[in-house]
Enzyme design. Structure first.
Site, PDB file in Angstrom:
ATOM      1  N   ASP A  52      -1.856  69.464  65.098  1.00  0.00           N
ATOM      2  CA  ASP A  52      -2.230  68.853  64.498  1.00  0.00           C
ATOM      3  C   ASP A  52      -3.548  68.172  64.950  1.00  0.00           C
ATOM      4  OD1 ASP A  52       0.317  68.138  63.013  1.00  0.00           O
ATOM      5  OD2 ASP A  52       1.278  66.803  65.221  1.00  0.00           O
ATOM      6  N   TYR A  70       1.268  76.296  75.212  1.00  0.00           N
ATOM      7  CA  TYR A  70       0.314  75.824  74.694  1.00  0.00           C
ATOM      8  C   TYR A  70       0.037  74.954  76.312  1.00  0.00           C
ATOM      9  CZ  TYR A  70       1.645  74.995  70.118  1.00  0.00           C
ATOM     10  OH  TYR A  70       1.850  75.518  68.880  1.00  0.00           O
TER      11      TYR A  70
END
Length: 245
Positions: free
Chosen positions: A53, A111
């Protein structure tokens, strides 16, 4: 047809995310495609492993593109790094099997999320971490994290854009660590729904602040209601750290 795998690092702070939005606008994919297309003399699409994003960073994003002509890897790397903006870096170029697909062939993604957990702000990390100015209870966060490891329906940890056939994902590991003013969260899994990592982090922050009981996590997973998690962690603290194939 020749297929090339790119390993990419980027500072996502000023970009609108990875995915091109119809043209070569201010996205990571758009910037890289524009330079590759100029290099090979024809419009070329790249396929990214993770569609990060706006504001999200990458230490090891992986993408691939195809070319009619055989290219010299080190020359491709040099060309791309010469013409890409300095907040995008190509760290490796490798010719791979023609069936290699960066998105569909990935087996695991990791992540990393960085929380600056001091009362005062950190001006150097404001675009690269989330500031939580109240002390987090890391022990409780670690207890909550245990409930999220394994194969679960993660509907409650996604947003309305997640319209996959299956909302089941497997989280392999979920670690909560303290280091020099930071609380860092590292999560690995076979795949992640849209906003899933940021909502997992948000839930752990709520637990760390005493706003959510660690033992409530199994019930939240079972209920599959997106409104159960109120905190969506900021994009600025999120990094795509590693991809395995």
């Amino acid at each position: 047809m020749h297929n090339y795998k790119l390993t990419i690092q980027y500072d996502g702070a000023r970009f609108k995310g990875w995915q091109r939005l119809g043209n070569n606008d201010n996205t990571i994919q758009g910037k890289i495609e524009s330079v590759i297309s100029e290099m090979v003399g024809k419009e070329t699409e790249i396929i990214g492993c993770s569609r990060t994003d706006a504001g999200v960073h990458a230490l090891n994003q992986v993408a691939n593109f195809q070319s009619d002509e055989k290219l010299v890897e080190h020359k491709v790397k040099k060309y791309l790094n010469q013409y890409l903006p300095n907040d995008i870096s190509i760290t490796n170029v490798e010719e791979v099997h023609d069936r290699f697909h960066a998105r569909y062939n990935s087996k695991a993604k990791t992540y990393l999320y960085k929380i600056w957990n001091e009362e005062h702000t950190n001006p150097f990390m404001r675009k690269y971490s989330m500031h939580v100015n109240k002390k987090l209870n890391v022990k409780s966060m670690k207890e909550a994290a245990k409930h999220l490891v394994g194969s679960h329906d993660f509907t409650a940890f996604s947003n309305a854009k997640s319209k996959k056939k299956s909302m089941v994902r497997e989280v392999y590991t979920l670690e909560v660590m303290e280091e020099a003013g930071f609380v860092q969260i590292r999560v690995s899994g076979n795949g992640f729904l849209h906003n899933m990592v940021r909502k997992i982090v948000g839930a752990l922050i709520e637990v760390g602040l005493g706003q959510l009981d660690a033992e409530a996590i199994p019930q939240i997973l079972e209920a599959k209601q997106r409104n159960q998690i109120n905190c969506l962690a900021e994009a600025s603290g999120l990094y795509l750290e590693n991809v395995e194939f």
